[in-house]
Design a protein around this motif. Structure first.
Motif, PDB file in Angstrom:
ATOM      1  N   TYR A 194       0.943  -1.419  -0.044  1.00  0.00           N
ATOM      2  CA  TYR A 194       0.014  -0.036   0.072  1.00  0.00           C
ATOM      3  C   TYR A 194       1.004   1.233   0.069  1.00  0.00           C
ATOM      4  O   TYR A 194       1.843   1.312   0.538  1.00  0.00           O
ATOM      5  N   GLU A 208     -10.340   6.240  -0.739  1.00  0.00           N
ATOM      6  CA  GLU A 208     -10.614   5.539  -1.915  1.00  0.00           C
ATOM      7  C   GLU A 208     -10.837   4.152  -1.415  1.00  0.00           C
ATOM      8  O   GLU A 208     -10.615   3.544  -0.219  1.00  0.00           O
ATOM      9  N   GLU A 209     -11.177   3.305  -2.392  1.00  0.00           N
ATOM     10  CA  GLU A 209     -11.618   1.771  -2.022  1.00  0.00           C
ATOM     11  C   GLU A 209     -10.216   0.978  -1.442  1.00  0.00           C
ATOM     12  O   GLU A 209     -10.203   0.317  -0.650  1.00  0.00           O
ATOM     13  N   THR A 210      -9.008   1.532  -2.100  1.00  0.00           N
ATOM     14  CA  THR A 210      -7.690   0.719  -1.526  1.00  0.00           C
ATOM     15  C   THR A 210      -7.417   1.329  -0.059  1.00  0.00           C
ATOM     16  O   THR A 210      -6.848   0.643   0.659  1.00  0.00           O
ATOM     17  N   ASP A 211      -7.925   2.500   0.072  1.00  0.00           N
ATOM     18  CA  ASP A 211      -7.439   2.969   1.520  1.00  0.00           C
ATOM     19  C   ASP A 211      -8.627   2.209   2.458  1.00  0.00           C
ATOM     20  O   ASP A 211      -8.145   1.905   3.657  1.00  0.00           O
ATOM     21  N   ILE A 212      -9.833   2.039   2.165  1.00  0.00           N
ATOM     22  CA  ILE A 212     -10.736   1.408   2.990  1.00  0.00           C
ATOM     23  C   ILE A 212     -10.203  -0.001   3.154  1.00  0.00           C
ATOM     24  O   ILE A 212     -10.188  -0.640   4.483  1.00  0.00           O
ATOM     25  N   ARG A 213      -9.776  -0.829   2.256  1.00  0.00           N
ATOM     26  CA  ARG A 213      -9.244  -2.158   2.323  1.00  0.00           C
ATOM     27  C   ARG A 213      -7.872  -1.991   3.074  1.00  0.00           C
ATOM     28  O   ARG A 213      -7.911  -3.018   3.986  1.00  0.00           O
ATOM     29  N   HIS A 214      -7.123  -1.142   3.046  1.00  0.00           N
ATOM     30  CA  HIS A 214      -5.944  -1.273   3.802  1.00  0.00           C
ATOM     31  C   HIS A 214      -6.228  -1.052   5.215  1.00  0.00           C
ATOM     32  O   HIS A 214      -5.570  -1.799   6.233  1.00  0.00           O
ATOM     33  N   GLU A 273      -9.067  -2.016   6.596  1.00  0.00           N
ATOM     34  CA  GLU A 273      -9.557  -3.551   7.024  1.00  0.00           C
ATOM     35  C   GLU A 273      -8.683  -4.495   7.512  1.00  0.00           C
ATOM     36  O   GLU A 273      -8.719  -5.337   8.249  1.00  0.00           O
ATOM     37  N   MET A 287     -16.657   2.415   6.571  1.00  0.00           N
ATOM     38  CA  MET A 287     -17.203   3.246   5.768  1.00  0.00           C
ATOM     39  C   MET A 287     -18.732   2.413   5.209  1.00  0.00           C
ATOM     40  O   MET A 287     -19.093   2.536   3.966  1.00  0.00           O
ATOM     41  N   ASP A 288     -19.185   1.360   6.231  1.00  0.00           N
ATOM     42  CA  ASP A 288     -20.480   0.757   5.878  1.00  0.00           C
ATOM     43  C   ASP A 288     -21.435   1.911   5.718  1.00  0.00           C
ATOM     44  O   ASP A 288     -22.416   1.730   4.827  1.00  0.00           O
TER      45      ASP A 288
END
Length: 290
Positions: free
Chosen positions: A144, A198-204, A206, A249-250
């Motif tokens: 990341y 962004e989606e990559t940030d949220i995934r990180h 998690e 971010m749900d």
């Protein structure tokens, strides 16, 4: 594995999305507006009895080892009834497992005593800051290059309303535009840029959280192994639960504290030990005031 040997409640809920009121409810069986501990300015009401006080009065030994200021600070009154109480100061970059918590719990469990023991053990591995040992992060965290790091202050900054941030930038007021407490509060001024996820940030985020779960799982495994080796599960009961969940971010936020969606209120509840059936799952909704 632990749950498979006991009773699991599949629909268990907290009554508040943050630590102080939720734990006060856990200790008293009352909702926050009944026990009074609803903010840093409002400790547990003096006329409210806790489970530790009730058991102490009934002749039990009572002990607690915790590592959050919301439980450790005497001003909030959640220490009442515990004859032995140890507050291990938590650190923002809590990368190490909470092994001191387990060590103290085991020490109390090994102590010879004539009275039954009520022991409360509080872990903090799965709480911001989202940090854990490298070997756990290696299992879950993917490469990341962004700026999101899972620190508590950054998560709270992400949650700030856009208009509030803009107002502070235009007309800075130190009393209204400061985030966090302690020696290093963050001023919401012209130099602050609110992160946009962004989606990559949220995934990180998690995966950082997942690493913490895995780390705590190992630490709980050490505690459970001790209990099994000493045959304490044949003579007592273990209850595993939590005070709240976490948002990713749900519903447009991260962290916890601000909303009461399922992601912050749904919690685990597992009971195992003497007299309890094995492998039972209960779908009936329950909460920590039950």
């Amino acid at each position: 594995l632990f749950a498979s040997e006991g009773v699991t409640f599949l629909d268990a809920s907290s009554v508040a999305p943050w630590t102080l009121p939720a734990h006060a409810s856990l200790f008293t069986g009352l909702y926050p507006q009944q026990h009074g501990a609803v903010s840093a300015a409002n400790p547990l009401s003096s006329g409210v009895s806790t489970v530790a006080e009730e058991l102490e009065a009934a002749g039990w030994d009572t002990a607690a080892v915790v590592n959050t200021i919301w439980l450790g600070n005497p001003q909030f009154q959640l220490q009442r009834g515990f004859q032995d109480f140890l507050f291990i100061q938590d650190e923002a970059d809590r990368r190490l497992p909470n092994d001191q918590i387990t060590d103290q719990a085991i020490a109390w469990l090994e102590k010879k005593r004539e009275s039954p023991l009520f022991l409360f053990i509080h872990y903090y591995d799965v709480h911001s800051d989202y940090t854990s040992l490298g070997r756990y992060e290696k299992k879950f965290v993917e490469p990341y290059e962004g700026e999101i790091d899972g620190t508590g202050l950054q998560l709270q900054l992400i949650n700030l309303p856009d208009q509030y941030v803009e107002n502070c930038k235009e007309d800075f007021d130190p009393e209204k535009c400061t985030l966090g407490s302690g020696p290093d509060p963050v001023e919401i001024g012209k130099s602050i840029e609110k992160p946009i996820l962004e989606e990559t940030d949220i995934r990180h985020l998690e995966t950082l959280y997942d690493a913490g779960i895995r780390q705590m799982d190992d630490e709980l495994g050490r505690l459970f192994s001790f209990l099994e080796n000493k045959n304490l599960l044949e003579r007592g009961i273990v209850v595993v639960t939590s005070d709240h969940g976490e948002e990713f971010m749900d519903h447009g936020r991260v962290f916890h504290h601000l909303t009461t969606y399922q992601e912050t209120l749904r919690i685990p509840l597992i009971m195992r030990g003497q007299g309890l059936p094995k492998g039972m799952e209960i779908e009936t909704p329950v909460s920590i005031v039950d």
